[in-house]
Design a protein around this motif. Structure first.
Motif, short mmCIF file in Angstrom:
data_model
loop_
_atom_site.label_atom_id
_atom_site.label_comp_id
_atom_site.label_asym_id
_atom_site.label_seq_id
_atom_site.Cartn_x
_atom_site.Cartn_y
_atom_site.Cartn_z
N GLY A 222 42.52 41.12 31.52
CA GLY A 222 41.54 40.09 31.18
C GLY A 222 40.33 40.71 30.51
N LYS A 223 39.61 39.89 29.79
CA LYS A 223 38.46 40.38 29.04
C LYS A 223 37.16 40.15 29.79
CE LYS A 223 36.37 40.12 24.44
NZ LYS A 223 36.45 39.47 23.10
N ASP A 224 37.07 39.01 30.47
CA ASP A 224 35.84 38.63 31.17
C ASP A 224 36.19 38.33 32.62
OD1 ASP A 224 33.57 37.45 32.20
OD2 ASP A 224 33.22 36.13 30.49
N PRO A 225 35.63 39.09 33.59
CA PRO A 225 35.99 38.86 34.99
C PRO A 225 35.66 37.46 35.48
CG PRO A 225 34.06 40.29 34.83
CD PRO A 225 34.62 40.15 33.45
N ASN A 226 34.67 36.83 34.89
CA ASN A 226 34.29 35.48 35.32
C ASN A 226 35.32 34.43 34.93
OD1 ASN A 226 31.64 36.30 36.32
ND2 ASN A 226 31.14 36.63 34.18
N ARG A 227 36.23 34.79 34.02
CA ARG A 227 37.24 33.83 33.55
C ARG A 227 38.60 34.08 34.20
NH1 ARG A 227 35.42 31.13 28.91
NH2 ARG A 227 37.57 30.63 28.36
N ILE A 228 38.65 35.00 35.16
CA ILE A 228 39.91 35.26 35.87
C ILE A 228 39.87 34.48 37.19
CG2 ILE A 228 41.39 37.00 36.94
CD1 ILE A 228 40.27 39.02 34.97
N GLU A 229 40.72 33.48 37.31
CA GLU A 229 40.71 32.61 38.47
C GLU A 229 41.09 33.38 39.74
OE1 GLU A 229 39.67 29.75 38.88
OE2 GLU A 229 39.58 28.76 36.94
N PRO A 230 40.37 33.19 40.84
CA PRO A 230 40.70 33.87 42.10
C PRO A 230 42.13 33.58 42.58
CG PRO A 230 38.53 32.82 42.23
CD PRO A 230 39.17 32.35 40.96
N GLU A 231 42.62 32.37 42.28
CA GLU A 231 43.97 32.01 42.74
C GLU A 231 45.03 32.91 42.13
OE1 GLU A 231 41.23 28.79 43.43
OE2 GLU A 231 41.76 29.87 41.58
N ILE A 232 44.93 33.19 40.82
CA ILE A 232 45.94 34.04 40.19
C ILE A 232 45.81 35.46 40.70
CG2 ILE A 232 44.57 34.59 38.13
CD1 ILE A 232 48.37 34.01 38.34
N ALA A 233 44.59 35.92 40.93
CA ALA A 233 44.40 37.25 41.48
C ALA A 233 45.03 37.36 42.87
CB ALA A 233 42.91 37.59 41.53
#
Length: 624
Positions: free
Chosen positions: A451-462
């Motif tokens: 991912g490029k921006d950590p704020n755009r990575i949804e916690p659910e997918i992580a």
């Protein structure tokens, strides 16, 4: 031309001989008689003018002559060629120098006491011929209060001045308590062993490669002989991310093993060439100490196929341990260059450090953190290692791309990654606010999340990805996804280095209140910052660790990574890993809210190296 290399101790002997030439003049000089005793002062600054000239002028005004503050501008850093310039260029340089003259004079008059008058003259020394003109010696008269050297090119300046009577006049002025200051390149000149920037072909991204730093420490190539004997100065330090090249310079044998990095818009007073005090300006001054814990003795270079792993391009990378790092800022903070001690606290006699990276959950797969896989190259050691662990070309791989604003861009990235590994991978593209309940399959040999921006990575997918990792899947977290893996991560996505506000932001990140952080995934007991060298994210790394010093910080750059398993942690890729440790440091804040600390520790790991438990002692070489 051949140069004879000498160390900084020999420079000290040369300095003594040069001073003796002028000694008789010093005792009959009216200026010396006025001051009564030697009290030499250097006032280097990292660059810029508006933020540093007031304090330089205050220092100059303390050395007034019957109310007159006489400042000499020495513009030898400005020319394009040390030997010859055109008449047109000389006229242009005279205009530039006169502008500096007026600016310095105006600032000086503002800060000087009411009964003082500031007078600024320009010594018209732009070329070697100018420096050899004995008439220009008259500018270095008995009534000088200060000399200021503007930013420009230190290489040019030393070729103009070095070994001439002008350099002798500078020695004489310094010994007569004339304040000598500079901005940027004008300050690089103020250490006898001079850092002249990068060697051709190197930059901040490749600062840890062998021979990246252009250090002038020869009999004919050097800084001013009266300059700092115990340290090397570097400038525009935090704003331009010059930490790597200064570490490289002070780790070389024969050089001073102390580095002083001064940020843009920031300066420091150095009385007698022995103390750093009265920091002023925008941010702070960093001190790197490769001597106290014998860091320079541990320094070596790894690369070009050593340990069976090729590092491209084939240039060895620096590796060193237990480098002491300190920060100074405006306020009552000092650093003694002789005893190598910060005023907050002396270093401990012995430290035992364990990073605790091998405590992964039972049954979890290998974890790889990448500082950035893109842009993809023909050979990518981090990606190749992940593919190998996951089972090679026949493995069952999932590539998850999250945090990109465009699905078209996300899909292109995923397909390039799959092609680079030579696999037919499942691809999952996750857009912001997308509800993802399950992964395409129940189990994978390996999962790559980028991912490029950590704020755009949804916690659910992580969470779904981590659940698979805990069941034994190999996991590669790339770029912003890797920053999520630590204890804390910074919320704000940074502007790129080199773009508007990017470099200024890099500098301001060393100020309290400039970054906001939140809890990470806590897969490792550390903070992770990616794109460290490419994005000049040093300030982000320092901010994370300063504000959360219970854990160390790891700085990863593009095409480098960290592999963690039950067997330990090893560095991968084509660039270094930085470990910043403030667990034993003393912390404070400057009057300008800049970070201040004493006795931080920094380690530089090259690819193929394991991150081990360490014993750090004042009395012996590092032990792993």
């Amino acid at each position: 031309m051949r140069y004879l290399r000498i160390d900084h101790k020999t420079f000290s002997l040369l300095l003594i001989l040069l001073i003796l030439v002028f000694k008789s003049l010093l005792f009959i000089d009216n200026g010396y008689a006025q001051f009564g005793e030697l009290n030499p002062l250097l006032v280097p600054s990292g660059g810029g003018y508006s933020e540093i000239l007031p304090d330089f002028s205050r220092a100059a005004s303390k050395h007034h002559h019957s109310g007159f503050v006489n400042i000499l501008l020495l513009p030898a850093t400005l020319a394009s060629n040390p030997q010859e310039i055109t008449l047109q260029e000389r006229q242009q340089l005279e205009i530039i120098a006169d502008n500096y003259r007026q600016e310095i004079g105006a600032v000086c008059q503002q800060v000087a006491l009411s009964y003082m008058t500031c007078q600024v003259d320009v010594a018209p020394i732009y070329t070697r011929q100018d420096a050899l003109d004995s008439q220009n010696l008259t500018y270095f008269n008995q009534n000088l209060s200060a000399i200021f050297i503007p930013d420009g090119n230190p290489d040019i300046a030393m070729q103009v001045i070095g070994g001439t009577l002008i350099e002798g006049a500078l020695v004489r002025a310094y010994q007569q308590n004339v304040v000598i200051g500079g901005a940027g390149a004008g300050s690089n000149l103020l250490s006898a062993v001079m850092l002249n920037g990068y060697q051709p072909g190197f930059d901040a991204k490749r600062a840890f490669y062998f021979s990246a730093a252009d250090v002038w420490g020869d009999a004919e190539k050097h800084g001013f002989l009266f300059g700092l004997q115990h340290a090397i100065l570097d400038t525009s330090f935090l704003q331009n991310g010059h930490i790597g090249r200064l570490i490289n310079a002070i780790s070389l044998p024969g050089n001073p093993h102390i580095g002083v990095g001064i940020d843009t818009g920031t300066g420091v007073n150095i009385p007698y060439g022995n103390y750093l005090e009265n920091v002023f300006g925008r941010t702070g001054v960093m001190v790197l100490d490769a001597a106290t814990y014998h860091s320079f003795e541990s320094t070596h270079y790894i690369g070009c196929g050593e340990s069976g792993v090729a590092i491209l391009p084939c240039t060895p990378l620096l590796s060193t341990r237990n480098l002491l790092v300190h920060m100074l800022a405006p306020g009552d903070y000092q650093y003694d260059l002789i005893t190598r001690q910060h005023s907050l606290e002396p270093p401990e006699d012995e430290l035992r450090r364990d990073f605790g990276f091998t405590s992964l959950p039972d049954g979890a797969g290998t974890l790889i953190l990448s500082g950035g896989l893109l842009p993809l190259r023909e050979s990518n050691p981090v990606l190749e290692r992940f593919s190998e662990i996951a089972g090679g070309t026949e493995s069952n791989i999932l590539i998850v791309v999250a945090g990109y604003p465009s699905s078209v861009e996300s899909e292109a990235i995923a397909r390039r990654l799959a092609a680079a590994m030579g696999v037919t991978a499942d691809i999952l593209l996750v857009n912001l606010n997308q509800d993802v309940q399950n992964l395409p399959k129940d189990q994978y040999d390996g999962i790559l999340l980028t991912g490029k921006d950590p704020n755009r990575i949804e916690p659910e997918i992580a969470s779904l990805v981590i659940e698979q990792w805990k069941k034994g899947s190999a996991l590669l977290l790339d770029d912003a996804a890797a920053s999520l893996a630590g204890e804390k991560y910074i919320l704000r996505y940074p502007p790129p280095s080199g773009e508007p506000y990017g470099d200024i932001t890099a500098s301001r990140n060393f100020l309290s209140g400039q970054v906001e952080w939140t809890n990470g995934l806590r897969l490792l007991p550390a903070h992770i910052e990616t794109q460290l060298l490419e994005g000049n994210r040093w300030g982000r790394l320092f901010s994370l660790v300063y504000n959360n010093p219970k854990w160390i910080g790891l700085g990863l750059s593009a095409h480098s990574g960290l592999e963690v398993s039950g067997d330990g942690a090893i560095v991968l890729g084509e660039n270094v890993l930085i470990a910043l440790d403030l667990r034993k440091a003393s912390l404070a804040l400057g009057e300008n809210k800049a970070y201040v600390f004493a006795n931080g520790l920094m380690d530089v790991y090259a690819p193929t190296e394991a991150i081990n438990f360490q014993v750090t002692s004042l009395y012996s070489s590092p032990v792993e």
